[in-house]
Write an enzyme that holds these catalytic residues in place. Structure first.
Site, PDB file in Angstrom:
ATOM      1  N   ASP A   1     -50.530  -8.104  10.911  1.00 31.34           N
ATOM      2  CA  ASP A   1     -50.199  -8.553   9.428  1.00 31.34           C
ATOM      3  C   ASP A   1     -49.191  -9.517   9.443  1.00 31.34           C
ATOM      4  OD1 ASP A   1     -49.875  -8.567   6.859  1.00 31.34           O
ATOM      5  OD2 ASP A   1     -49.727  -6.427   6.439  1.00 31.34           O
TER       6      ASP A   1
HETATM    7  C1  BGC Z   1     -50.506  -8.327   3.510  1.00 32.33           C
HETATM    8  C2  BGC Z   1     -51.877  -8.405   3.960  1.00 32.33           C
HETATM    9  C3  BGC Z   1     -52.498  -9.951   3.765  1.00 32.33           C
HETATM   10  C4  BGC Z   1     -51.449 -10.957   4.575  1.00 32.33           C
HETATM   11  C5  BGC Z   1     -51.716 -12.557   4.355  1.00 32.33           C
HETATM   12  C6  BGC Z   1     -49.597  -9.321   4.106  1.00 32.33           C
HETATM   13  O1  BGC Z   1     -48.298  -9.541   3.319  1.00 32.33           O
HETATM   14  O2  BGC Z   1     -50.028  -7.370   3.781  1.00 32.33           O
HETATM   15  O3  BGC Z   1     -52.616  -7.612   3.354  1.00 32.33           O
HETATM   16  O4  BGC Z   1     -53.605 -10.192   4.032  1.00 32.33           O
HETATM   17  O5  BGC Z   1     -50.092 -10.755   4.063  1.00 32.33           O
HETATM   18  O6  BGC Z   1     -51.550 -12.649   3.066  1.00 32.33           O
END
Ligand code: BGC
Length: 658
Positions: A228
């Site tokens: 993530d």
């Molecule tokens: C989120 C993800 C997301 C990623 C990219 C993170 O803060 O938890 O679900 O895909 O950011 O934007």
């Protein structure tokens, strides 16, 4: 080599031609949503985009179709519809040049206060798995990799990057991992996102248990794991992450998996080049599968009328009619029926960039409830402002994507609707007995006024065509097709995560999942708690009768075959979700669990035989002592009904020597 060569041959051929410097560079990104490329070998940077309800503006820089959010998708209980949704978002992802779509988001709804409840599907592992699979298949059929997120137990936003979730192996096996397992084994997901939090002491990005043991060894995953965004910062080292099974750190050039760290680890003998090769191969494999290695041009289109129509249908199929006293809905199509349109959500929009967090989609237009009511009226009704002067008053209430409500990064503080909404609903109901409440929100809310109003419909976050869908369903031009994919508790304390600070939101960066497998309705059933609305609940505009339950062991004795008749005994066409729950004789197990469902649409008077097949393995429970799934002999209770609490047919089946 090219597309026509066998996949694994291509991957190993390419691997041999990459230098060490090129290989290590592939393990981290280039920018916010792009990986590094290898210009020497014509490998371009690979683009990824959010998210789970359409192509998000912040990552795609294009306005795209906003579909209903995850919980609404799940409320449809409609696999073929969701396969179509997957194909549509796959096309839209492709149209913006993305090879990877960061979704679906399939964490379990452990607490109704999770700020991302609106993005996720359900509290039930079976429903979660059944619905995640067609979404993934749809996306990947369009040549785009689905990135299933967030592995694992990312079930709250409070303290999400520092939190260590202590979860029993049984709860992981029975509740938190089945949808990820199905996503890989059945859906064939090409990519997985490792969560921010730690699980039982190990950051998910360096959890050998999750990324190696479960994902690859047990489920046979052959794709890549991406961290993530910024999650790898909290891991111990590049080699620990890589060895555990992380392939790619995002975003930017990385913190742990940056090129220099990996080169040093290889030089110091902390990581072998063969280990590195394995991780790079996973990435190259997905680059080949998505056509990225061949630089195939983006195909697919966005914002087509078909996608917008699909967004509307999905909304209608998700709307969940919770209460409908004296069939006040659908609104009688009587010329001049006076409808008061009220409430803070009447003319408000929900789809903006980053609104709600990374799932925020910015569509080219958004039909508000007010615009939808006007558009779909077709001269049938008169809209008025005052509830007193109206035949029916419709109050549009709910939450929003403001931080602290349905939004990433922060959890909600309470179940109550914010502001003066409860008061407005009560005031309206006091002057108009036909008060209908339409709730626009992505999570359970408290309804202290429930007994005072005539009807309540959950419209969730219905996407860019939401207003039209709401109007069509209120006017009876379409049916409310949804069933609750989560329990609506009467009080927060009835939700098992909310027994103490230790269980939510955790203390000293540790949260204990003491309720183990007793999540959602499993806990309500066990504790004998009456929910405000039970899991699976949702009314229709017509009536259905269940009859003729048959339950037998299949010829090979490995499948339980259950069937029943369903008849539409009402005056209108409509759809029913026949739900199959099975109760185990094992006392330590939850009293019942969803093991099958069929959604069917029937014309008035039409009757259909519905078949459920339950592989007996589905009736086993996980035993921590033997670390295996155990089958128990005894009497199993079989229920078919309209919700987890509305049982229509029951039988018992004895499983002795299975
Ligand atoms: C989120 C993800 C997301 C990623 C990219 C993170 O803060 O938890 O679900 O895909 O950011 O934007």
């Amino acid at each position: 080599m090219s597309e026509s060569d066998p996949l694994e041959q291509r991957v190993s051929d390419l691997l041999q031609r990459l230098t060490l410097a090129e290989k290590v560079s592939l393990c981290a990104g280039k920018s916010l949503f792009k990986t590094q490329g290898v210009p020497r070998l014509s490998i371009a940077p690979m683009k990824m985009t959010d998210g789970p309800r359409g192509i998000a503006f912040h990552s795609a820089l294009h306005r795209c179709t906003a579909f209903p959010s995850g919980i609404a998708q799940a409320a449809s209980w409609n696999e073929s519809l969701l396969q179509g949704y997957g194909e549509a978002v796959g096309d839209e992802a492709s149209s913006v040049g993305a090879r990877v779509l960061l979704g679906p988001a399939i964490n379990i709804t452990r607490t109704p206060l999770n700020g991302r409840t609106f993005e996720y599907l359900s509290e039930d592992p079976y429903l979660n798995a059944r619905l995640a699979v067609p979404i993934i298949r749809g996306i990947q059929q369009r040549g785009v990799a689905a990135c299933v997120k967030h592995l694992a137990v990312n079930n709250q936003e409070t303290n999400r990057v520092r939190l260590d979730a202590k979860v029993s192996e049984q709860a992981l096996e029975e509740i938190y991992l089945p949808a990820f397992k199905a996503a890989v084994e059945t859906g064939g997901a090409w990519s997985v996102m490792a969560a921010y939090n730690a699980l039982n002491g190990f950051p998910c990005c360096e959890s050998e248990y999750l990324l190696q043991h479960k994902l690859r060894n047990e489920w046979g995953f052959r794709g890549f794991v991406v961290s993530d965004w910024f999650a790898a910062r909290r891991t111990s080292s590049a080699q620990a992450c890589l060895r555990a099974g992380l392939n790619l750190e995002m975003p930017g050039k990385g913190s742990r998996l940056k090129a220099r760290n990996l080169r040093n680890a290889v030089a110091a003998g902390q990581l072998t080049e063969a280990e590195l090769d394995g991780r790079v191969a996973d990435l190259l494999r997905v680059m080949a599968l998505t056509g990225h290695l061949d630089n195939t041009p983006s195909a697919g289109r966005r914002n087509t009328p078909a996608h917008q129509q699909l967004a509307r249908t999905m909304a209608e199929e998700s709307f969940t009619l919770l209460k409908n006293r004296d069939a006040v809905l659908p609104l009688a199509p009587r010329c001049g029926l006076r409808i008061a349109l009220l409430g803070p959500k009447l003319a408000s929009r929900n789809c903006f960039p980053l609104w709600g967090g990374s799932a925020g989609v910015w569509p080219p237009y958004e039909v508000t409830p007010l615009a939808g009511m006007r558009r779909e009226n077709k001269g049938r009704y008169t809209f008025v402002r005052s509830a007193e002067e109206a035949d029916v008053a419709v109050v549009f209430a709910g939450l929003s994507h403001r931080p602290g409500l349905d939004s990433e990064g922060v959890d909600r503080k309470a179940l109550a609707l914010p502001g003066a909404q409860d008061a407005l609903i009560r005031k309206t109901a006091a002057v108009n007995p036909n008060t209908v409440v339409v709730l626009l929100c992505g999570a359970p809310v408290a309804m202290p006024w429930l007994n005072e109003v005539a009807a309540v419909m959950m419209a969730w976050y219905p996407g860019m065509e939401g207003g039209s869908a709401i109007a069509r369903v209120l006017f009876g031009d379409a049916e409310p097709g949804g069933r609750l994919p989560v329990t609506f508790p009467a009080r927060l304390a009835d939700s098992p995560a909310h027994r103490s600070l230790r269980t939510f939101p955790g203390e000293n960066n540790v949260v204990h999942y003491d309720e183990a497998s007793f999540v959602g309705y499993r806990y309500a059933d066990y504790a004998g708690i009456a929910p405000l609305f039970p899991f699976g609940h949702g009314l229709t505009y017509t009536r259905f009768a269940f009859s003729d339950l048959l339950c037998e062991l299949g010829a090979d004795d490995e499948v339980l075959r259950i069937s029943c008749q369903l008849t539409n005994t009402g005056q209108r066409a409509g759809s029913e979700v026949a739900q199959l729950y099975i109760g185990s004789p094992v006392e330590s197990c939850p009293p019942q669990a969803l093991k099958g469902f069929v959604k069917v649409r029937l014309a008035p008077g039409e009757r259909r035989r519905l078949d459920f097949e339950v592989p007996l393995d589905q009736l086993a429970h996980y035993d921590e002592i033997s670390a295996s799934w155990v089958r128990t002999a005894g009497d199993y209770r079989v229920h078919v009904g309209r919700s987890s609490r509305d049982v229509q047919l029951s039988a018992a089946i004895s499983l002795d020597d299975w």
